[in-house]
Design a protein around this motif. Sequence first.
Motif, PDB file in Angstrom:
ATOM      1  N   LYS A 115       2.588  17.429  23.057  1.00 27.93           N
ATOM      2  CA  LYS A 115       2.168  16.328  23.949  1.00 27.93           C
ATOM      3  C   LYS A 115       3.038  15.894  24.892  1.00 27.93           C
ATOM      4  N   VAL A 116       2.219  15.717  26.243  1.00 30.43           N
ATOM      5  CA  VAL A 116       2.978  15.385  27.395  1.00 30.43           C
ATOM      6  C   VAL A 116       2.860  14.200  28.134  1.00 30.43           C
ATOM      7  N   ALA A 117       3.717  13.185  28.350  1.00 31.10           N
ATOM      8  CA  ALA A 117       3.444  11.814  29.089  1.00 31.10           C
ATOM      9  C   ALA A 117       3.774  12.114  30.453  1.00 31.10           C
ATOM     10  N   HIS A 118       3.216  11.761  31.469  1.00 32.55           N
ATOM     11  CA  HIS A 118       3.753  12.063  32.893  1.00 32.55           C
ATOM     12  C   HIS A 118       3.905  10.536  33.405  1.00 32.55           C
ATOM     13  N   VAL A 119       5.253  10.167  33.796  1.00 37.54           N
ATOM     14  CA  VAL A 119       5.579   8.727  34.276  1.00 37.54           C
ATOM     15  C   VAL A 119       5.577   8.891  36.011  1.00 37.54           C
ATOM     16  N   GLU A 120       4.820   8.124  36.401  1.00 42.13           N
ATOM     17  CA  GLU A 120       4.659   7.910  37.882  1.00 42.13           C
ATOM     18  C   GLU A 120       3.704   8.964  38.419  1.00 42.13           C
ATOM     19  N   ALA A 121       2.741   8.920  37.529  1.00 47.68           N
ATOM     20  CA  ALA A 121       1.402   9.988  37.580  1.00 47.68           C
ATOM     21  C   ALA A 121       0.259   9.278  38.779  1.00 47.68           C
ATOM     22  N   GLY A 122      -0.235  10.055  39.415  1.00 44.22           N
ATOM     23  CA  GLY A 122      -1.289   9.614  40.212  1.00 44.22           C
ATOM     24  C   GLY A 122      -1.148   9.300  41.923  1.00 44.22           C
ATOM     25  N   LEU A 123       0.270   9.685  42.245  1.00 44.63           N
ATOM     26  CA  LEU A 123       0.622   9.358  43.471  1.00 44.63           C
ATOM     27  C   LEU A 123      -0.073  10.465  44.320  1.00 44.63           C
ATOM     28  N   ARG A 124      -0.514  10.295  45.531  1.00 41.71           N
ATOM     29  CA  ARG A 124      -0.938  11.442  46.035  1.00 41.71           C
ATOM     30  C   ARG A 124      -0.795  11.138  47.749  1.00 41.71           C
ATOM     31  N   SER A 125      -0.243  12.178  48.290  1.00 43.15           N
ATOM     32  CA  SER A 125       0.113  12.252  49.860  1.00 43.15           C
ATOM     33  C   SER A 125      -1.181  12.857  50.508  1.00 43.15           C
ATOM     34  N   ARG A 126      -1.864  13.581  49.749  1.00 45.41           N
ATOM     35  CA  ARG A 126      -3.068  14.435  50.177  1.00 45.41           C
ATOM     36  C   ARG A 126      -2.325  15.316  51.445  1.00 45.41           C
ATOM     37  N   ASP A 127      -1.294  15.699  51.217  1.00 39.47           N
ATOM     38  CA  ASP A 127      -0.406  16.811  52.020  1.00 39.47           C
ATOM     39  C   ASP A 127      -0.070  18.016  51.153  1.00 39.47           C
ATOM     40  N   ARG A 128      -0.865  18.777  51.219  1.00 38.13           N
ATOM     41  CA  ARG A 128      -0.531  19.946  50.287  1.00 38.13           C
ATOM     42  C   ARG A 128       0.578  20.988  50.678  1.00 38.13           C
ATOM     43  N   THR A 129       1.196  20.622  52.080  1.00 40.53           N
ATOM     44  CA  THR A 129       2.247  21.533  52.344  1.00 40.53           C
ATOM     45  C   THR A 129       3.607  21.156  51.650  1.00 40.53           C
ATOM     46  N   MET A 130       3.419  19.677  50.904  1.00 45.69           N
ATOM     47  CA  MET A 130       4.685  19.344  50.345  1.00 45.69           C
ATOM     48  C   MET A 130       4.560  20.086  48.935  1.00 45.69           C
ATOM     49  N   PRO A 131       5.753  20.501  48.441  1.00 42.37           N
ATOM     50  CA  PRO A 131       5.694  20.990  47.193  1.00 42.37           C
ATOM     51  C   PRO A 131       5.539  20.086  46.065  1.00 42.37           C
ATOM     52  N   GLU A 132       5.979  18.771  46.340  1.00 40.78           N
ATOM     53  CA  GLU A 132       6.038  17.737  45.275  1.00 40.78           C
ATOM     54  C   GLU A 132       4.367  17.271  45.113  1.00 40.78           C
ATOM     55  N   GLU A 133       3.535  17.479  46.335  1.00 39.89           N
ATOM     56  CA  GLU A 133       2.169  17.339  45.959  1.00 39.89           C
ATOM     57  C   GLU A 133       1.595  18.196  44.961  1.00 39.89           C
ATOM     58  N   ILE A 134       1.988  19.474  44.976  1.00 35.66           N
ATOM     59  CA  ILE A 134       1.465  20.558  44.112  1.00 35.66           C
ATOM     60  C   ILE A 134       1.953  20.084  42.903  1.00 35.66           C
TER      61      ILE A 134
END
Length: 370
Positions: A115-134
């Motif tokens: 099981k995995v929990a993700h902290v700081e989930a759901g943030l979106r820049s809607r800019d898929r050129t950012m590696p972080e968005e992927i």
Amino acid sequence: MLKVINVVGARPNFMKVAPIVAAMKRRPAKFLPLVVHTGQHYDSAMSDSFFRDLELPEPDTHLGVGSSSHAAQTAAVMERFEPVVLREKPDWVLVVGDVNSTIACALVCVKLGVKVAHVEAGLRSRDRTMPEEINRLLTDQIADLLFTPSQDADENLLAEGIPRGRIRLVGNVMIDSLQKNLQTARARNTREQFGLSGVKYALLTLHRPSNVDLRESFERILDALEVIAAKLPILFPVHPRTRKTIAELGLSARVESIRDLLTVDPLGYLSFLNLMSNASLVLTDSGGIQEETTALGIPCLTLRENTERPITVEMGTNVVVGTDPTKIIATAMAAMNGSAKKLQYRPPLWDGKTSERILDALETFVPSSR
Ligand code: UD1
């Protein structure tokens, strides 16, 4: 008893994991926390100093992956993390933020049925050129439990078809660290160290590839900084990636020529917090700093075209100015002349108790709610 592997990899992870591990240690009958450092960041200034400042326990395991291309770095984390998970057999693996280590470790776990929990989930820049968005999009799709910092994040996840049963709105865990450490940070003599005692100044950070890897974008930002520094001295702790690109792009002389733009090595958590909490203005392309300035009520100019943290604009002190020098200068001047954006109100649940809510949720999670 829940055995939890807490993953840290890069600088912005440390202040998110430290309060969670501390909270787990306060519930020893319920939690056995382990810390795994992937080694994505490895310099003393980018890693070790944060362990000291945040009283984060030494990692139980260090994967030592270091720097390389995105594919090679992500793959190296996966290869080295898998045997740790197989050996430790944790009940949970907790990943934070949006760095390459986050997606790499989440992917290892989901394939192993851990099981995995993700902290700081759901943030979106809607800019898929950012590696972080992927990294954010993919981690949220595969994690079992998604801890969100604000309501907009819940809405993003629901819009992507993620069942509500996997989402817990817990608030912003970075604010737990900020509240715990603010007094200690303010008591430091960091400003004196940089000759800024009793002086108004701006604080600057830059490390996004879109800003610092391309000569043209970097130069546009420097054009703006030149004008701002003439009115307000700017302290610039330089990220290693940025230091490298300044040299590679042949911009060293230009940067040095700007009077009152003071470049220094990257700072530790407490020193940076000291300088941020006393600054007249912060200019940044970081994610976390947008949130910290809102929590502190310090005016922030985000030198990007978008933000994954819109709540800091709606409620807080953040203005997304982009990289057009005219706009950066105009917004900075307005802030200096007293018309900076004021904090409307602190976002709900940014109250220093997020790590406790995360632990409560881990204790009571029923997998059937998936
Ligand atoms: C990473 C994160 C970014 C985060 C940032 C904070 C990803 C995709 N990016 O970007 O989201 O905001 O960390 O700092 O995970 N380097 C050093 N010493 C170090 C670490 C890095 O010299 O301790 C240099 C290396 O030259 C390396 C470069 O910085 O190639 C980039 O490091 P990397 O971890 O790949 O990405 P960051 O730009 O730091």
